[in-house]
Design a protein around this motif. Structure first.
Motif, PDB file in Angstrom:
ATOM      1  N   SER A  44      14.450 -26.566 -49.002  1.00 11.73           N
ATOM      2  CA  SER A  44      15.454 -27.918 -49.494  1.00 11.73           C
ATOM      3  C   SER A  44      16.557 -27.053 -50.464  1.00 11.73           C
ATOM      4  CB  SER A  44      14.466 -28.166 -50.944  1.00 11.73           C
ATOM      5  OG  SER A  44      12.735 -28.361 -49.709  1.00 11.73           O
ATOM      6  N   ASP A 155      14.194 -32.580 -43.954  1.00 12.55           N
ATOM      7  CA  ASP A 155      13.158 -31.770 -44.610  1.00 12.55           C
ATOM      8  C   ASP A 155      12.130 -32.234 -44.463  1.00 12.55           C
ATOM      9  OD1 ASP A 155      12.750 -29.759 -46.192  1.00 12.55           O
ATOM     10  OD2 ASP A 155      14.000 -30.184 -48.442  1.00 12.55           O
ATOM     11  N   GLU A 156      10.927 -31.734 -44.183  1.00 15.02           N
ATOM     12  CA  GLU A 156       9.995 -31.840 -43.974  1.00 15.02           C
ATOM     13  C   GLU A 156       9.420 -33.408 -43.926  1.00 15.02           C
ATOM     14  OE1 GLU A 156       7.099 -30.328 -46.628  1.00 15.02           O
ATOM     15  OE2 GLU A 156       8.116 -28.500 -47.489  1.00 15.02           O
TER      16      GLU A 156
HETATM   17 MG   LIG Z   1      10.992 -28.240 -50.283  1.00 13.80          MG
END
Ligand SMILES: [Mg+2]
Ligand SMILES: Nc1ncnc2c1ncn2[C@@H]1O[C@H](COP(=O)(O)OP(=O)(O)OP(=O)(O)O)[C@@H](O)[C@H]1O
Lengths: 300, 552
Positions: A44, A155-156
């Motif tokens: 991240s 991101d995920e």
């Molecule tokens: Mg992350």
């Protein structure tokens, strides 16, 4: 062709915490790239730097060949972003949130928006406060996918989606690739990465430990071999590249490094083989192998 | 890549040239901010305008002739009257307009400042804290767009307040230019503190911290002008150190001058500049101080709900403690000045509530102790309300699922809050007494001890407010009615004597029920009654919480 994302020796500290430690990442145009690593590895943080939300301490990050910190505004016309944890403004509806996000990017195709709403089965007239986690995530996904952009930074993005929606998401990513878009996909769902990604980068503790096509990476892990022989095969343990030898009844189990298999077979052939299976490493084994702290030696 | 790519690139180039830069997207964010605040801003404006309209309608009835107005003006000549209201221009010939400018403008400015602080923090730091800013900034949004949009909304909100105030005053038949100046003063104070919040939002990593810092600056500003105005009619240099002082120095309705608003404009501009500079050198979501690593294991104390609450609240408790102590020390050190003013005009001692001819210093300090107890009551309501935020964020469910138990959770929370507020009361009492000791003759040495002990007289009342807030939480009615009771009590307690409200109302006001120790003898009756009330409220609050659903 210039890479879409080009990150070299990127470092970032948060006080005493070294979040990124000379990380490298490279995405060519048109590829779907998996970005993997254990919790806290720095995925991240890298993405935040690529979005111009955080400034790197050293190293270079380039997006379409430009600096994401100084050129953020121009670059953001060309990308969409979906975070793993989507928080929305409580008193507006999901539809309003989508329109706001889309308009901040410069507008979107309204047909595509309604098409996505239908596919993700999202009711846009509900207040965002009443959405479940997965539904909040769908809002961000619809807003991101509805725009005609060159790069998707995810991101995920599916951490709250059910399996049906996961499938819809995978279709969307495939369509994006077919349309020539580039996708950076950070995920902990290995099955997702395996089906979607052309190449992956694995990072740990802020460093890149592996990067390449999935098929190449498979070679880095060991195949599991199970063999039953007429004569005693335990001599294989002495061969180079053979590990974890153990016995299970009459069976001998061991793992073999990619290049060592021919020598192993040569050793076993004269020993009256009754049965032999060799299983290529699953993606999961590959990752467990790369994520675990004792993989340090294996990467060099 | 597809053949469309080059044309897309060209288009980007063109569009980019038009809107590139740190402010891209400001317009959209500004509209969105107004959309989110479409109810809040009009509500604030109408509430403040309504207050002025109400005063304008009621005061001529309460003070029908000049003689009546002059008796009111006399109160303002007194330092303690000036401390709470304004510099006291035009007291020789008091008018409705002068009354508004002297006594109401300060209140309005504080309200506008609070509105502005909340507004700016809501649209800046709170957005970053929730992660929404990251989503927004991933769009075509410049680094400074969210801050600029928030500041634009700040101007709109204060402009709306100023317009409604002006209209309300014109409706009361007041002079146009002076009405405008008063309203502009309120708006200017709002803008200055909104800009201050824009700076604190860069410093603190949490919205709560940013609001607290800016609120502290507001409290300090009000105190500075209060001390300045108390020192001399018309104020001293101290009044001029305060943005609220500037608004009051326009002498609206007396001898209007506009230039005191100039420093407000300059200060607001400087604060905005500072906010932009700070914003451009930090990461999104980061404060100016990086988060330090904490202990990796919980201490024994942390593993109980009480320990957790203490851990989460300790910074806030400590800052309140220091803040109250500092204010109390300052106030206490004015003791001598107040005693002197009483010696000159003994009849004014009655306003403070002390017996005429009695110990004027003790009487004045006892009255001030009551004001500090009011601040502690505000703290207790804010803190107990945290229970609700904890629940809405899902953390309460996490604790309960881990076996904390609802009764235990609530009782621990209240216990920690009350312990903290006992500390706050003691700090205020000690500060007040110690400040006074420093300013008067040596025979007053035991004042510090006396006031430290006296502060505890307010503990039962503070506990009542804690239990009341807990009840509101248990029933999940929202805490607005607790705030209503508290604010009404504060307003009656603070302004009741000067507004000459009916005696019955003044006596029913909770803070007035607490004997003003040490200036009057301690009467345990009301305190016991309050303690009992707190227990009864608590006995209702705990089962109410036990029986209802959790919100998350
Ligand atoms: Mg992350
Ligand atoms: N604002 C911050 N302040 C301090 N440390 C931070 C901050 N943001 C990230 N870190 C630290 O940087 C490291 C990398 O965090 P990051 O969020 O990038 O990990 P991640 O790979 O995304 O993990 P996950 O898979 O859990 O999402 C972690 O050690 C984290 O604790």
């Amino acid at each position: 062709m210039n890479p879409v994302i080009d990150v070299q020796k990127l470092s970032k500290n948060f006080g005493a915490v070294r979040a990124l430690d000379e990380l490298d990442l490279r995405l060519e145009a048109g590829e779907v790239h998996g970005f993997l690593g254990p919790n806290g590895a720095g995925k991240s943080t890298t993405i935040r730097i690529l979005l111009g939300a955080a400034k790197a301490d050293s190293g270079t990050a380039r997006l379409f060949g430009e600096d994401p910190w100084t050129e953020a505004v121009r670059l953001h016309r060309r990308l969409s972003y979906v975070p793993g944890d989507v928080n929305l403004w409580p008193k507006i509806t999901g539809g309003e949130a989508i329109d706001l996000l889309v308009s901040l990017r410069g507008g979107a195709d309204s047909r595509r928006r309604s098409d996505l709403l239908e596919r993700f089965d999202l009711d846009p007239s509900k207040k965002t406060r009443t959405y479940s986690k997965g539904n909040r995530q769908k809002v961000a996904l619809v807003a991101a996918l509805a725009s005609d952009v060159e790069l998707l930074v995810l991101d995920e993005p599916t951490s709250g989606l059910d399996p049906l929606m996961e499938r819809v998401f995978q279709d969307c990513v495939r369509e994006a690739r077919a349309a020539g878009r580039t996708v950076l996909l950070s995920s902990h769902l290995l099955a997702e990465v395996e089906t979607l990604c052309d190449r992956v980068t694995i990072i740990r503790q802020g460093r890149t430990v592996q990067s390449g096509a999935l098929s190449e990476l498979r070679h880095l892990a060991r195949a599991a071999v199970s063999v039953v022989c007429g004569k005693d095969p335990s001599g294989v343990a002495l061969l180079p590249g053979v590990h974890d030898v153990r016995r299970d009844g009459e069976r001998l189990l061991f793992s073999v490094e990619d290049g060592a298999l021919p020598a192993v077979l040569e050793h076993l052939l004269p020993l009256d083989i009754r049965s032999l299976t060799s299983t290529p490493p699953t993606l999961e084994e590959l990752f467990v192998h790369q994520y675990s702290p004792d993989a340090q030696g294996a990467r060099s | 890549m597809s053949a469309a790519a080059p044309s897309r690139g060209q288009r980007d180039g063109l569009r980019g040239a038009r809107t590139a830069g740190a402010l891209a997207g400001t317009g959209r964010l500004f509209h969105f901010a107004l959309l989110r605040d479409r109810l809040r801003i009009p509500l604030w404006a109408v509430a403040l305008g309504g207050l002025v309209g109400y005063f304008g309608a009621v005061l001529p009835l309460a003070y029908p002739d000049q003689a009546a107005l002059q008796t009111r003006a006399a109160i303002l000549k007194d330092p303690s009257g000036a401390l709470l209201s304004g510099p006291g221009y035009g007291l020789e010939h008091y008018t409705l307009g002068a009354l508004l400018a002297n006594e109401v403008l300060g209140m309005l400015a504080v309200a506008a400042a609070l509105m502005s602080i909340f507004l700016v923090v809501r649209h800046t730091r709170a957005e970053e804290e929730s992660g929404r800013a990251e989503l927004v900034r991933a769009g075509v949004v410049g680094r400074h767009a969210p801050l600029t949009a928030a500041l634009a909304a700040l101007l709109v909100a204060n402009g709306a307040v100023a317009v409604v105030l002006t209209v309300a005053m014109l409706g009361n038949g007041l002079a146009r230019a002076d009405s405008l100046a008063l309203a502009a003063g309120v708006g200017a104070a709002g803008v200055v503190f909104g800009a201050a919040a824009a700076v604190t939002a860069q410093l603190s990593q949490s919205a709560r911290g940013a609001t607290g810092l800016a609120g502290g600056a507001l409290g300090l500003a009000y105190l500075l002008r209060g001390i300045g105005d108390a020192q001399r009619v018309g104020g001293t240099a101290l009044s001029w150190l305060s943005p609220i002082g500037w608004s009051q120095q326009t002498r609206a309705f007396v001898d209007l001058r506009w230039w005191p608003l100039l420093p407000a404009v300059v200060l607001a501009a400087l604060l905005c500049l500072a906010a932009y500079l700070l914003a451009s050198r930090r990461d999104l979501g980061a404060g100016l101080i990086a988060a330090r690593p904490g202990p990796s294991r919980a201490t024994r104390a942390l593993t109980s709900p009480a320990g957790l609450v203490f851990r989460l609240e300790r910074v806030s408790i400590l800052s309140w403690c220091l803040g109250l102590f500092a204010f109390a020390l300052l106030t206490g050190s004015m003791g001598q000045a107040i005693v002197d003013s009483f010696e000159a005009r003994p009849e004014l001692a009655a306003v403070i509530g002390g017996p005429p001819g009695g110990d004027a210093l003790r009487a004045a300090l006892s009255a001030f102790l009551r004001y500090f107890a009011m601040a502690v009551a505000v703290h207790v309501v804010v803190t107990v309300n945290r229970l609700r935020r904890e629940e809405d964020s899902g953390r309460t469910a996490l604790l309960l699922a881990a076996g904390a138990g609802r009764d235990r959770l609530m009782l621990h929370f209240l216990a920690v809050t009350l312990a903290a507020d006992t500390l706050l009361l003691l700090a205020a009492g000690f500060g007040l007494g110690a400040g006074a000791v420093a300013s008067v003759e040596p025979d007053a040495r035991n004042l510090a001890l006396e006031f430290t002990a006296a502060s505890l007289a307010y503990l039962p009342l503070v506990s009542c407010f804690a239990a009341l807030t807990a009840l509101a939480y248990g029933l999940r009615t929202g805490s607005w009615w607790v705030w209503l009771i508290l604010i009404a009590s504060l307003l009656i307690g603070l302004y009741g004597p000067i507004l000459r409200l009916p005696e019955a109302l003044l006596e029913a006001e909770p803070f007035g029920l607490v004997p003003a120790v040490p200036s009057v003898p301690l009467n345990a009756g009301p305190l016991l009654l309050m303690g009992l009330t707190a227990l009864v409220l608590l006995a209702a609050a705990v089962p109410a919480f036990r029986r209802r659903d959790l919100s998350v």
